[in-house]
Scaffold this motif. Structure first.
Motif, PDB file in Angstrom:
ATOM      1  N   VAL A  13       0.877  -1.184  -0.094  1.00 34.24           N
ATOM      2  CA  VAL A  13      -0.019   0.070  -0.119  1.00 34.24           C
ATOM      3  C   VAL A  13       0.949   1.308   0.042  1.00 34.24           C
ATOM      4  O   VAL A  13       0.824   2.255  -0.798  1.00 34.24           O
ATOM      5  CB  VAL A  13      -1.097  -0.076   1.220  1.00 34.24           C
ATOM      6  N   GLU A  14       1.736   1.353   1.017  1.00 34.41           N
ATOM      7  CA  GLU A  14       2.727   2.471   0.849  1.00 34.41           C
ATOM      8  C   GLU A  14       3.435   2.811  -0.174  1.00 34.41           C
ATOM      9  O   GLU A  14       3.568   3.824  -0.816  1.00 34.41           O
ATOM     10  CB  GLU A  14       3.783   2.230   2.172  1.00 34.41           C
ATOM     11  N   GLN A  15       4.096   1.570  -0.920  1.00 34.33           N
ATOM     12  CA  GLN A  15       4.688   1.980  -2.353  1.00 34.33           C
ATOM     13  C   GLN A  15       3.855   2.064  -3.337  1.00 34.33           C
ATOM     14  O   GLN A  15       4.229   3.113  -4.273  1.00 34.33           O
ATOM     15  CB  GLN A  15       5.460   0.619  -2.701  1.00 34.33           C
ATOM     16  N   ALA A  16       2.760   1.686  -3.488  1.00 36.20           N
ATOM     17  CA  ALA A  16       1.626   1.997  -4.479  1.00 36.20           C
ATOM     18  C   ALA A  16       1.207   3.419  -4.224  1.00 36.20           C
ATOM     19  O   ALA A  16       1.100   4.193  -5.407  1.00 36.20           O
ATOM     20  CB  ALA A  16       0.411   1.060  -4.287  1.00 36.20           C
ATOM     21  N   LEU A  17       1.041   3.946  -3.172  1.00 35.89           N
ATOM     22  CA  LEU A  17       0.299   5.135  -2.747  1.00 35.89           C
ATOM     23  C   LEU A  17       1.590   6.236  -3.291  1.00 35.89           C
ATOM     24  O   LEU A  17       1.547   7.368  -3.793  1.00 35.89           O
ATOM     25  CB  LEU A  17       0.025   5.460  -1.295  1.00 35.89           C
ATOM     26  N   ASN A  18       2.754   5.878  -2.988  1.00 36.50           N
ATOM     27  CA  ASN A  18       4.047   6.632  -3.203  1.00 36.50           C
ATOM     28  C   ASN A  18       4.063   6.725  -4.801  1.00 36.50           C
ATOM     29  O   ASN A  18       4.389   7.992  -5.317  1.00 36.50           O
ATOM     30  CB  ASN A  18       5.254   6.332  -2.683  1.00 36.50           C
ATOM     31  N   ALA A  19       3.865   5.869  -5.521  1.00 38.38           N
ATOM     32  CA  ALA A  19       3.836   5.729  -7.018  1.00 38.38           C
ATOM     33  C   ALA A  19       2.913   6.489  -7.350  1.00 38.38           C
ATOM     34  O   ALA A  19       3.081   7.546  -8.507  1.00 38.38           O
ATOM     35  CB  ALA A  19       3.946   4.233  -7.551  1.00 38.38           C
ATOM     36  N   LEU A  20       1.570   6.283  -7.080  1.00 39.70           N
ATOM     37  CA  LEU A  20       0.409   7.137  -7.669  1.00 39.70           C
ATOM     38  C   LEU A  20       0.756   8.662  -7.325  1.00 39.70           C
ATOM     39  O   LEU A  20       0.452   9.541  -8.156  1.00 39.70           O
ATOM     40  CB  LEU A  20      -0.819   6.619  -6.849  1.00 39.70           C
ATOM     41  N   MET A  21       1.261   8.919  -6.192  1.00 42.11           N
ATOM     42  CA  MET A  21       1.441  10.548  -5.821  1.00 42.11           C
ATOM     43  C   MET A  21       2.654  10.840  -6.867  1.00 42.11           C
ATOM     44  O   MET A  21       2.459  12.028  -7.184  1.00 42.11           O
ATOM     45  CB  MET A  21       2.092  10.748  -4.310  1.00 42.11           C
ATOM     46  N   LYS A  22       3.668  10.175  -7.114  1.00 42.67           N
ATOM     47  CA  LYS A  22       4.608  10.645  -7.878  1.00 42.67           C
ATOM     48  C   LYS A  22       4.345  10.904  -9.272  1.00 42.67           C
ATOM     49  O   LYS A  22       4.735  11.955  -9.906  1.00 42.67           O
ATOM     50  CB  LYS A  22       5.771   9.627  -7.772  1.00 42.67           C
ATOM     51  N   ALA A  23       3.347   9.899  -9.774  1.00 44.66           N
ATOM     52  CA  ALA A  23       3.127   9.988 -11.150  1.00 44.66           C
ATOM     53  C   ALA A  23       1.956  11.063 -11.387  1.00 44.66           C
ATOM     54  O   ALA A  23       1.875  11.392 -12.264  1.00 44.66           O
ATOM     55  CB  ALA A  23       2.518   8.466 -11.507  1.00 44.66           C
ATOM     56  N   LEU A  24       0.916  10.896 -10.589  1.00 44.97           N
ATOM     57  CA  LEU A  24      -0.249  11.850 -10.630  1.00 44.97           C
ATOM     58  C   LEU A  24      -0.478  13.015  -9.904  1.00 44.97           C
ATOM     59  O   LEU A  24      -1.346  13.760 -10.297  1.00 44.97           O
ATOM     60  CB  LEU A  24      -1.429  10.601 -10.330  1.00 44.97           C
ATOM     61  N   GLY A  25       0.241  12.971  -8.479  1.00 44.96           N
ATOM     62  CA  GLY A  25      -0.064  14.197  -7.893  1.00 44.96           C
ATOM     63  C   GLY A  25      -0.971  13.954  -7.047  1.00 44.96           C
ATOM     64  O   GLY A  25      -1.789  12.923  -7.109  1.00 44.96           O
ATOM     65  N   PRO A  26      -1.275  14.761  -5.885  1.00 44.72           N
ATOM     66  CA  PRO A  26      -1.894  14.394  -4.948  1.00 44.72           C
ATOM     67  C   PRO A  26      -3.662  14.455  -5.175  1.00 44.72           C
ATOM     68  O   PRO A  26      -4.582  13.714  -4.969  1.00 44.72           O
ATOM     69  CB  PRO A  26      -1.917  15.564  -3.720  1.00 44.72           C
ATOM     70  N   VAL A  27      -4.012  15.468  -6.243  1.00 41.40           N
ATOM     71  CA  VAL A  27      -5.189  15.517  -6.637  1.00 41.40           C
ATOM     72  C   VAL A  27      -5.763  14.317  -7.330  1.00 41.40           C
ATOM     73  O   VAL A  27      -6.939  13.933  -7.057  1.00 41.40           O
ATOM     74  CB  VAL A  27      -5.439  16.935  -7.225  1.00 41.40           C
ATOM     75  N   GLU A  28      -5.084  14.176  -8.506  1.00 37.63           N
ATOM     76  CA  GLU A  28      -5.389  12.700  -9.275  1.00 37.63           C
ATOM     77  C   GLU A  28      -5.130  11.554  -8.709  1.00 37.63           C
ATOM     78  O   GLU A  28      -6.179  10.950  -9.004  1.00 37.63           O
ATOM     79  CB  GLU A  28      -4.485  12.943 -10.580  1.00 37.63           C
ATOM     80  N   THR A  29      -4.458  11.561  -7.620  1.00 37.40           N
ATOM     81  CA  THR A  29      -4.393  10.279  -6.829  1.00 37.40           C
ATOM     82  C   THR A  29      -5.649  10.038  -6.106  1.00 37.40           C
ATOM     83  O   THR A  29      -6.027   9.230  -6.168  1.00 37.40           O
ATOM     84  CB  THR A  29      -3.155  10.253  -5.856  1.00 37.40           C
TER      85      THR A  29
END
Length: 68
Positions: A13-29
C-alpha cells in the motif's frame, strides 16, 4: 523458475500510494482512489482479456530477456 515473493500488504500500500503520488500528484491520486468500483472492475476485465491473448513464453522473454 523462482517462486514469486509478495510484499507485505502494508509495504504494498505504501509503495503503491507513493508511486501514484509521484506519477499523478495528490489531486489525481485522490480522484483515482475515489473512482467508482465498477469503473475499476471494468479495467480489470479489459486487462484480463489482454492477458488471455498473451503467449506467456514470448511475453516473459520480452520482459526479462531470453534465457538462451
Amino acid at each position: 523458475m523462482k517462486a514469486m515473493q509478495y510484499l507485505p500488504e502494508e509495504n504494498l500500500v505504501e509503495q503503491a500510494l507513493n508511486a501514484l503520488m509521484k506519477a499523478l500528484g495528490p489531486v489525481e491520486t485522490m480522484r483515482f482512489l475515489n473512482l467508482h468500483r465498477s469503473q475499476r472492475l471494468e479495467s480489470v476485465e479489459r486487462h484480463r482479456k489482454w492477458q488471455a491473448t498473451l503467449n506467456q513464453e514470448d511475453f516473459l522473454s520480452q520482459v526479462f530477456g531470453s534465457h538462451n
